[in-house]
Design an enzyme around this catalytic site. Structure first.
Site, PDB file in Angstrom:
ATOM      1  N   GLU A 171       0.824  -1.232   0.000  1.00  0.00           N
ATOM      2  CA  GLU A 171       0.000   0.000   0.000  1.00  0.00           C
ATOM      3  C   GLU A 171       0.852   1.275   0.000  1.00  0.00           C
ATOM      4  O   GLU A 171       0.584   2.227   0.759  1.00  0.00           O
ATOM      5  CB  GLU A 171      -0.965  -0.013   1.202  1.00  0.00           C
ATOM      6  N   TYR A 236     -11.242  -3.899   1.414  1.00  0.00           N
ATOM      7  CA  TYR A 236     -11.934  -4.069   2.695  1.00  0.00           C
ATOM      8  C   TYR A 236     -13.288  -3.396   2.562  1.00  0.00           C
ATOM      9  O   TYR A 236     -13.395  -2.359   1.901  1.00  0.00           O
ATOM     10  CB  TYR A 236     -11.141  -3.387   3.816  1.00  0.00           C
ATOM     11  N   GLU A 286      -4.973  -8.715   0.042  1.00  0.00           N
ATOM     12  CA  GLU A 286      -5.638  -8.380   1.312  1.00  0.00           C
ATOM     13  C   GLU A 286      -7.104  -8.136   0.987  1.00  0.00           C
ATOM     14  O   GLU A 286      -7.424  -7.276   0.156  1.00  0.00           O
ATOM     15  CB  GLU A 286      -5.051  -7.118   1.961  1.00  0.00           C
TER      16      GLU A 286
HETATM   17  O1  AHR Z   1      -4.769  -5.868   7.334  1.00  0.00           O
HETATM   18  C1  AHR Z   1      -4.710  -4.676   8.088  1.00  0.00           C
HETATM   19  C2  AHR Z   1      -4.029  -3.549   7.345  1.00  0.00           C
HETATM   20  O2  AHR Z   1      -4.863  -3.136   6.303  1.00  0.00           O
HETATM   21  C3  AHR Z   1      -2.722  -3.865   6.677  1.00  0.00           C
HETATM   22  O3  AHR Z   1      -1.651  -3.718   7.539  1.00  0.00           O
HETATM   23  C4  AHR Z   1      -2.645  -2.851   5.576  1.00  0.00           C
HETATM   24  O4  AHR Z   1      -1.925  -3.307   4.467  1.00  0.00           O
HETATM   25  C5  AHR Z   1      -4.102  -2.545   5.261  1.00  0.00           C
HETATM   26  O5  AHR Z   1      -4.348  -1.199   5.213  1.00  0.00           O
END
Ligand code: AHR
Length: 492
Positions: A171, A236, A286
């Protein structure tokens, strides 16, 4: 009535099992007090929690990313190797914690071997150097009489660790990252890291850091695409405040799918434009539902293994994770690697306490995907009702569907998530020009309500199976309200 039509000739392609991967970071209680807890009666001689190892092995995790995440952008791997008593304690700036370095590269590799999973290391492109990254590759994979290969030998590892997958930073586009860079600066730097890391071991596969948006991704592709095998994307998601929380969360998978398809087109455009012939795919390294427990205070206290990002997942989250895994199967040509974030305690399917662990709701769709799926993804034709998001931007079918075929086991698996909160959905099963044995197993993840959660000593949301008799082409099957179902068919 809804209908689902499957045609065994309509194959999307082989599924790379690396899409069912996971991730562990030096963050909160993921490593310390999670998978590594040397003081615990539940741990073996090497300090690994045996109950965690058992739960991880059952998940059949094919690949495990380490050591971060945001953590990696300030991490120097030499801190974590060699005799434990000589390893330095450091202020860990990404997560405002104390880093003891009692767990490091060799420990991670041992954990991977015990858990039967493939290691995937992410290099520090935040405040790390080219030399340091090349030396890490040499430490892990070197077989010659050289400084870092010999250092590994001195630490007790005669044979190379053979780490094949390496990430070029994490990131780097974000202001929250140590060593945050613009797309152009990152791409130039990543190209140099790629060069020296591959010169050190030409057999490694590299993952460049994507940004989940076209401008960043195109810039990185143009510069580094010729030298890497994957471009990453992180996703996410949580519910929207303005909309029904359950349905707005369920709608996220279709948003991600949209970007995956855009990125896949971008990759193909770059391949055509620059004439690359090597395989280049997306690494969704992720992803997860994550909205309840975010961030950490940068208050200068630096506690050891604080309870950060300890999200407790409910059934809605499990359905979203199930649909996300369906999405990965449907997009198996584009996505060659994916890692749920993260494996233990931190936004995780496995949750430990000093007395034991429980498997969160989201553990079970992962278990279903790894143990109840075939090697080939099939195109499926689904007709069903849908719902609209409040902002009017999309309509999402209530049924999220994926079918996979195992030619070797002569099995067909049909995964159907019913997002509907109150209505079971019946669908007509249409099998085009093939037949199945009439006895079918329906594996199901459900619970009393979309808010159902698991706790230590009470896993109410799990994977349950029941046999159905007399199933054939034209049968009507039912996906209960708020449930994920995997139907396991034997081909005739
Ligand atoms: O998974 C938690 C965090 O989320 C990680 O450290 C980062 O890469 C992302 O922003």
């Amino acid at each position: 009535m809804a209908q689902i039509k499957i045609d065994l000739d309509r194959q999307i392609g082989p599924i790379d099992r690396k899409i069912y991967g996971n991730f562990v970071e030096h963050l909160g209680r993921c490593i310390y007090g999670g998978l590594y807890d040397p003081g615990s009666p539940l741990s073996g001689d090497n300090g690994f929690r045996t109950d965690v190892l058992e739960a991880v092995r059952a998940l059949q995790v094919p690949i495990l990313r380490y050591p971060g995440g945001n953590f990696v952008s300030g991490y120097h791997w030499r801190d974590g190797v060699g005799p434990r008593e000589s390893r330095p304690k450091r202020l860990e700036l990404a997560w405002n914690s104390l880093e003891s370095n009692q767990f490091g590269t060799d420990d991670f590799i041992e954990f991977c071997r015990d858990a039967n999973t493939e290691p995937y290391l992410c290099a520090n492109l935040g405040n790390g150097t080219l030399d340091e990254a090349a030396a890490w590759v040499e430490y892990c994979n070197g077989s010659k009489d050289t400084e870092f290969a010999n250092l590994r030998r001195r630490h007790g590892y005669e044979q190379p660790h053979q780490v094949k997958y390496w990430g070029l930073g994490n990131e780097v586009y974000g202001s929250w990252q140590i060593g945050h860079k613009s797309a152009g600066d990152y791409a130039k730097s990543a190209l140099e890291f790629a060069k020296v890391m591959k010169w050190t071991d030409p057999s490694i596969k590299l993952v460049a850091c994507g940004g989940q948006e076209v401008d960043w991704d195109w810039e990185v592709l143009k510069t580094c695409g010729g030298s890497v095998n994957y471009l990453s994307a992180h996703f996410y998601f949580g519910p929207s405040k303005e909309d029904d929380p359950h349905y707005s969360l369920c709608a996220h998978v279709s948003r991600v799918e949209e970007y995956v398809q855009i990125l896949w087109q971008l990759i193909q455009a770059a391949q055509r434009r620059f004439g690359w012939r090597h395989p280049l795919q997306i690494a969704l390294d992720e992803w997860n539902v994550w909205y309840r427990s975010r961030g950490c205070p940068h208050d200068g206290r630096f506690p050891l293994a604080p309870p950060l990002l300890e999200e407790i997942y409910d059934l809605t989250d499990a359905l979203v994770v199930g649909a996300f895994l369906n999405m990965l199967q449907r997009n198996c040509r584009a996505v060659g690697l994916a890692c749920m974030a993260q494996l233990v305690n931190v936004i995780a399917p496995i949750f430990t306490s000093k007395d034991g662990l429980f498997r969160q709701t989201i553990y079970f769709p992962l278990l279903a995907a790894t143990t109840l799926s075939g090697e080939v993804a099939l195109q499926v034709h689904t007709e069903c009702d849908d719902f609209a998001t409040k902002d009017g931007s999309r309509r999402v079918p209530y049924l999220d569907v994926s079918a996979t075929l195992s030619p070797t086991r002569r099995k067909l698996y049909l995964s159907v998530v019913n997002f509907h909160k109150v209505q079971p959905l019946k669908f007509k099963l249409r099998l085009a020009d093939f037949a199945v044995k009439p006895e079918v197993t329906q594996h199901q993840i459900s619970g009393e309500s979309p808010q159902s959660v698991n706790r230590l000593g009470n896993e109410s949301v799990t994977l349950r199976s029941r046999r159905m008799k007399s199933v054939k082409n034209g049968s009507t099957l039912t996906a209960p309200m708020h449930s994920m179902n995997v139907y396991e068919f034997d081909l005739l």
